[in-house]
Write a protein that holds these residues in place. Structure first.
Motif, PDB file in Angstrom:
ATOM      1  N   LYS A 147       0.822  -1.221   0.000  1.00 23.43           N
ATOM      2  CA  LYS A 147       0.000   0.000   0.000  1.00 23.43           C
ATOM      3  C   LYS A 147       0.848   1.261   0.000  1.00 23.43           C
ATOM      4  CE  LYS A 147      -3.146  -2.676   2.916  1.00 23.43           C
ATOM      5  NZ  LYS A 147      -2.377  -3.402   3.920  1.00 23.43           N
ATOM      6  N   HIS A 149      -3.621   3.665   0.682  1.00 22.84           N
ATOM      7  CA  HIS A 149      -3.888   3.160   2.041  1.00 22.84           C
ATOM      8  C   HIS A 149      -5.038   3.883   2.741  1.00 22.84           C
ATOM      9  CE1 HIS A 149      -1.579   0.949   5.456  1.00 22.84           C
ATOM     10  NE2 HIS A 149      -2.866   0.998   5.734  1.00 22.84           N
ATOM     11  N   GLN A 208     -10.346  -2.070   0.620  1.00 22.37           N
ATOM     12  CA  GLN A 208     -10.018  -2.812   1.853  1.00 22.37           C
ATOM     13  C   GLN A 208     -10.435  -1.959   3.048  1.00 22.37           C
ATOM     14  OE1 GLN A 208      -5.997  -3.786   4.214  1.00 22.37           O
ATOM     15  NE2 GLN A 208      -6.066  -4.881   2.278  1.00 22.37           N
ATOM     16  N   TYR A 262     -10.656  -6.046   6.643  1.00 23.07           N
ATOM     17  CA  TYR A 262      -9.493  -6.012   7.546  1.00 23.07           C
ATOM     18  C   TYR A 262      -9.962  -5.984   8.990  1.00 23.07           C
ATOM     19  CZ  TYR A 262      -9.169  -0.796   8.366  1.00 23.07           C
ATOM     20  OH  TYR A 262      -9.360   0.512   8.735  1.00 23.07           O
ATOM     21  N   PRO A 268     -10.650  -8.536  10.765  1.00 25.81           N
ATOM     22  CA  PRO A 268     -11.856  -9.374  10.816  1.00 25.81           C
ATOM     23  C   PRO A 268     -12.082  -9.996  12.190  1.00 25.81           C
ATOM     24  CG  PRO A 268     -10.072 -10.564   9.739  1.00 25.81           C
ATOM     25  CD  PRO A 268      -9.587  -9.141   9.938  1.00 25.81           C
ATOM     26  N   HIS A 288      -9.635  -6.989  15.794  1.00 24.31           N
ATOM     27  CA  HIS A 288      -8.341  -6.653  16.397  1.00 24.31           C
ATOM     28  C   HIS A 288      -8.269  -7.244  17.818  1.00 24.31           C
ATOM     29  CE1 HIS A 288      -4.662  -4.431  15.722  1.00 24.31           C
ATOM     30  NE2 HIS A 288      -4.714  -3.931  16.934  1.00 24.31           N
ATOM     31  N   GLY A 289      -9.058  -8.266  18.071  1.00 24.20           N
ATOM     32  CA  GLY A 289      -9.097  -8.926  19.384  1.00 24.20           C
ATOM     33  C   GLY A 289     -10.158  -8.381  20.328  1.00 24.20           C
ATOM     34  N   LYS A 340      -4.862 -11.758  11.077  1.00 24.23           N
ATOM     35  CA  LYS A 340      -3.416 -11.679  11.405  1.00 24.23           C
ATOM     36  C   LYS A 340      -3.143 -12.410  12.713  1.00 24.23           C
ATOM     37  CE  LYS A 340      -0.311  -9.552  14.293  1.00 24.23           C
ATOM     38  NZ  LYS A 340      -0.373  -9.442  15.775  1.00 24.23           N
ATOM     39  N   ARG A 365       1.239 -16.121  15.973  1.00 26.65           N
ATOM     40  CA  ARG A 365       1.351 -17.459  16.585  1.00 26.65           C
ATOM     41  C   ARG A 365       0.983 -18.543  15.587  1.00 26.65           C
ATOM     42  NH1 ARG A 365      -1.515 -17.371  22.386  1.00 26.65           N
ATOM     43  NH2 ARG A 365      -1.945 -19.473  21.609  1.00 26.65           N
ATOM     44  N   GLU A 395      -5.257 -22.114  12.980  1.00 27.10           N
ATOM     45  CA  GLU A 395      -6.665 -22.084  13.438  1.00 27.10           C
ATOM     46  C   GLU A 395      -7.516 -21.156  12.562  1.00 27.10           C
ATOM     47  OE1 GLU A 395      -7.042 -20.962  17.641  1.00 27.10           O
ATOM     48  OE2 GLU A 395      -8.892 -19.895  17.150  1.00 27.10           O
ATOM     49  N   CYS A 441      -9.914   0.496  14.321  1.00 26.30           N
ATOM     50  CA  CYS A 441      -8.759   1.037  13.615  1.00 26.30           C
ATOM     51  C   CYS A 441      -9.067   2.475  13.189  1.00 26.30           C
ATOM     52  CB  CYS A 441      -8.434   0.115  12.441  1.00 26.30           C
ATOM     53  SG  CYS A 441      -6.805   0.384  11.767  1.00 26.30           S
ATOM     54  N   TRP A 442      -8.940   2.782  11.916  1.00 26.95           N
ATOM     55  CA  TRP A 442      -9.225   4.123  11.426  1.00 26.95           C
ATOM     56  C   TRP A 442     -10.736   4.362  11.379  1.00 26.95           C
ATOM     57  CZ3 TRP A 442      -4.925   6.756   9.617  1.00 26.95           C
ATOM     58  CH2 TRP A 442      -3.829   6.003   9.179  1.00 26.95           C
TER      59      TRP A 442
HETATM   60  N1  LIG Z   1      -5.807  -1.054   5.246  1.00 21.86           N
HETATM   61  C1  LIG Z   1      -5.780  -0.725   6.523  1.00 21.86           C
HETATM   62  O1  LIG Z   1      -5.840   0.458   6.912  1.00 21.86           O
HETATM   63  C2  LIG Z   1      -5.705  -1.830   7.547  1.00 21.86           C
HETATM   64  C3  LIG Z   1      -5.973  -1.547   8.886  1.00 21.86           C
HETATM   65  C4  LIG Z   1      -5.918  -2.586   9.808  1.00 21.86           C
HETATM   66  C5  LIG Z   1      -5.614  -3.877   9.370  1.00 21.86           C
HETATM   67  N2  LIG Z   1      -5.330  -4.126   8.062  1.00 21.86           N
HETATM   68  C6  LIG Z   1      -4.946  -5.486   7.571  1.00 21.86           C
HETATM   69  O2  LIG Z   1      -5.801  -6.453   8.149  1.00 21.86           O
HETATM   70  C7  LIG Z   1      -5.040  -7.382   8.909  1.00 21.86           C
HETATM   71  C8  LIG Z   1      -5.820  -7.924  10.099  1.00 21.86           C
HETATM   72  O3  LIG Z   1      -6.243  -6.897  10.959  1.00 21.86           O
HETATM   73  P1  LIG Z   1      -5.611  -6.668  12.405  1.00 21.86           P
HETATM   74  O4  LIG Z   1      -4.192  -7.071  12.390  1.00 21.86           O
HETATM   75  O5  LIG Z   1      -5.965  -5.283  12.792  1.00 21.86           O
HETATM   76  O6  LIG Z   1      -6.452  -7.554  13.387  1.00 21.86           O
HETATM   77  P2  LIG Z   1      -7.201  -8.969  13.438  1.00 21.86           P
HETATM   78  O7  LIG Z   1      -6.691  -9.930  12.446  1.00 21.86           O
HETATM   79  O8  LIG Z   1      -8.644  -8.632  13.480  1.00 21.86           O
HETATM   80  O9  LIG Z   1      -6.782  -9.439  14.913  1.00 21.86           O
HETATM   81  C9  LIG Z   1      -5.448  -9.631  15.255  1.00 21.86           C
HETATM   82  C10 LIG Z   1      -5.387  -9.768  16.772  1.00 21.86           C
HETATM   83  O10 LIG Z   1      -6.086 -10.941  17.194  1.00 21.86           O
HETATM   84  C11 LIG Z   1      -5.166 -11.867  17.791  1.00 21.86           C
HETATM   85  N3  LIG Z   1      -5.528 -13.196  17.272  1.00 21.86           N
HETATM   86  C12 LIG Z   1      -5.297 -13.682  16.023  1.00 21.86           C
HETATM   87  N4  LIG Z   1      -5.825 -14.909  15.875  1.00 21.86           N
HETATM   88  C13 LIG Z   1      -6.402 -15.227  17.047  1.00 21.86           C
HETATM   89  C14 LIG Z   1      -7.099 -16.362  17.526  1.00 21.86           C
HETATM   90  N5  LIG Z   1      -7.314 -17.406  16.735  1.00 21.86           N
HETATM   91  N6  LIG Z   1      -7.551 -16.359  18.798  1.00 21.86           N
HETATM   92  C15 LIG Z   1      -7.340 -15.299  19.604  1.00 21.86           C
HETATM   93  N7  LIG Z   1      -6.684 -14.165  19.214  1.00 21.86           N
HETATM   94  C16 LIG Z   1      -6.223 -14.135  17.939  1.00 21.86           C
HETATM   95  C17 LIG Z   1      -3.790 -11.412  17.363  1.00 21.86           C
HETATM   96  O11 LIG Z   1      -2.822 -11.703  18.358  1.00 21.86           O
HETATM   97  P3  LIG Z   1      -1.499 -12.590  18.022  1.00 21.86           P
HETATM   98  O12 LIG Z   1      -0.839 -11.990  16.822  1.00 21.86           O
HETATM   99  O13 LIG Z   1      -0.695 -12.467  19.285  1.00 21.86           O
HETATM  100  O14 LIG Z   1      -2.001 -13.980  17.782  1.00 21.86           O
HETATM  101  C18 LIG Z   1      -3.973  -9.901  17.269  1.00 21.86           C
HETATM  102  O15 LIG Z   1      -3.913  -9.306  18.552  1.00 21.86           O
HETATM  103  C19 LIG Z   1      -3.804  -6.558   9.293  1.00 21.86           C
HETATM  104  O16 LIG Z   1      -2.763  -7.349   9.801  1.00 21.86           O
HETATM  105  C20 LIG Z   1      -3.522  -5.841   8.008  1.00 21.86           C
HETATM  106  O17 LIG Z   1      -2.886  -6.707   7.075  1.00 21.86           O
HETATM  107  C21 LIG Z   1      -5.385  -3.117   7.133  1.00 21.86           C
END
Ligand SMILES: NC(=O)c1ccc[n+]([C@@H]2O[C@H](COP(=O)([O-])OP(=O)(O)OC[C@H]3O[C@@H](n4cnc5c(N)ncnc54)[C@H](OP(=O)(O)O)[C@@H]3O)[C@@H](O)[C@H]2O)c1
Length: 270
Positions: free
Chosen positions: A77, A108, A158, A184, A186, A189-190, A227, A230, A236, A263-264
């Motif tokens: 991006k 982005h 996205q 994103y 999904p 973010h926990g 994301k 682990r 999983e 997020c944003w």
């Molecule tokens: N375009 C944009 O502006 C934008 C903004 C945000 C995100 N994104 C993209 O979307 C991706 C995903 O979003 P995200 O990283 O915000 O969050 P996410 O995937 O919604 O959640 C990630 C969080 O959940 C935890 N987690 C992951 N799998 C799990 C599970 N099975 N059980 C329990 N906890 C779990 C992770 O911790 P651990 O890593 O410690 O497992 C991390 O703290 C980003 O990495 C990025 O590539 C894009």
């Protein structure tokens, strides 16, 4: 649907529905290990960005995996500070990735220079530097303005999407215009993985809350980008192709919407 299932973008390029998110994996060794784990688990789509600071880790993991480059879909991006020279920004990203093209290059965030930058992305696209171009964090208003000047309709938007932020109007608009929506954060973010309603519903399927959220996106026809760093969670989050959420339970999940943004929030971006 299976782990390597793809859908066609509006330009005919195939994109895997399941992608691996890499935000907040800034350490390049940690990123390399996570991306390798994802590729070993069967993911074939990696989502990175210049601002994540991990494009070199993504590139080295892909090379170390031994999987041919053309079998992996790579997104990066254009960051907000780099709109003065998007050509150079993409060249810098490609150098860090160690690649001569990306599959998808996204604006982005809808910064004020977005429409001028889009014309430059169109030129980069025609030169083969990015097989597809798209946007991120665009609302209907931002997309409408872009479509007024665009020669190429964005392949993707996205945005943050999960049952707690179910952006139906945006999905409808994008679908009508042929723009694929990528979800994103999904897993919220926990933030909502311990919601007792979600935990109970997931247990009924013998699945985890995270798996239910990934599956919800897939059944909505969205590309989904979970994301984790682990290995167990990376596997999983991809183990979601052996069950189907019933339409009644999809409706229950739809009802969780509370416009939660983790997020944003681009709503007021001019
Ligand atoms: N375009 C944009 O502006 C934008 C903004 C945000 C995100 N994104 C993209 O979307 C991706 C995903 O979003 P995200 O990283 O915000 O969050 P996410 O995937 O919604 O959640 C990630 C969080 O959940 C935890 N987690 C992951 N799998 C799990 C599970 N099975 N059980 C329990 N906890 C779990 C992770 O911790 P651990 O890593 O410690 O497992 C991390 O703290 C980003 O990495 C990025 O590539 C894009």
């Amino acid at each position: 649907m299976q782990i390597d299932s793809t859908v066609k973008l509006n330009n005919g390029v195939k994109i895997p529905l399941l992608g691996f998110g890499t935000w907040q994996i800034a350490d390049s060794k940690v990123c390399e290990r996570a991306v390798l784990a994802a590729l070993n688990a069967g993911y074939r789509h990696i989502d990175t960005a210049a601002i994540y600071g991990n494009e070199s880790g993504v590139g080295s993991a892909i090379r170390k995996s031994g999987i041919p480059r053309e079998e992996i879909f790579v997104t990066t991006k254009l960051w907000n500070d780099h709109h003065d020279d998007p050509v150079r920004a993409l060249e810098d990203s490609l150098r860090r990735l160690g690649m001569d093209y990306v599959d998808l290059y996204l604006i982005h965030f809808p910064v004020p220079q977005r429409n001028a930058s889009w014309k430059i992305l169109e030129a980069l696209h025609s030169r083969g530097k990015c097989r597809s171009i798209g946007v991120s964090n665009f609302t209907v208003r931002h997309l409408s303005g872009l479509l007024d000047i665009a020669g190429v309709v964005p392949a993707v938007n996205q945005v943050e999407l999960h049952p707690y932020l179910y952006q139906m109007d945006l999905i409808d608009f994008c679908t009508k215009k042929g723009i694929l929506v990528e979800a994103y954060s999904p897993l919220t973010h926990g933030a909502r993985l311990s919601d007792p309603r979600l935990v109970a519903l997931a247990a009924r399927y013998g699945k985890s809350p995270a798996q239910l959220l990934v599956r919800w996106c897939l059944q909505k026809g969205l590309v989904v980008l979970p994301k984790s760093v682990r290995e167990d969670r990376i596997a999983e989050n991809a183990d979601v192709f052996d069950f189907i959420i019933s339409s009644a339970d999809m409706a229950v999940l739809d009802g969780f919407n509370e416009n939660l943004r983790t997020c944003w929030d681009p709503t007021d971006a001019p």
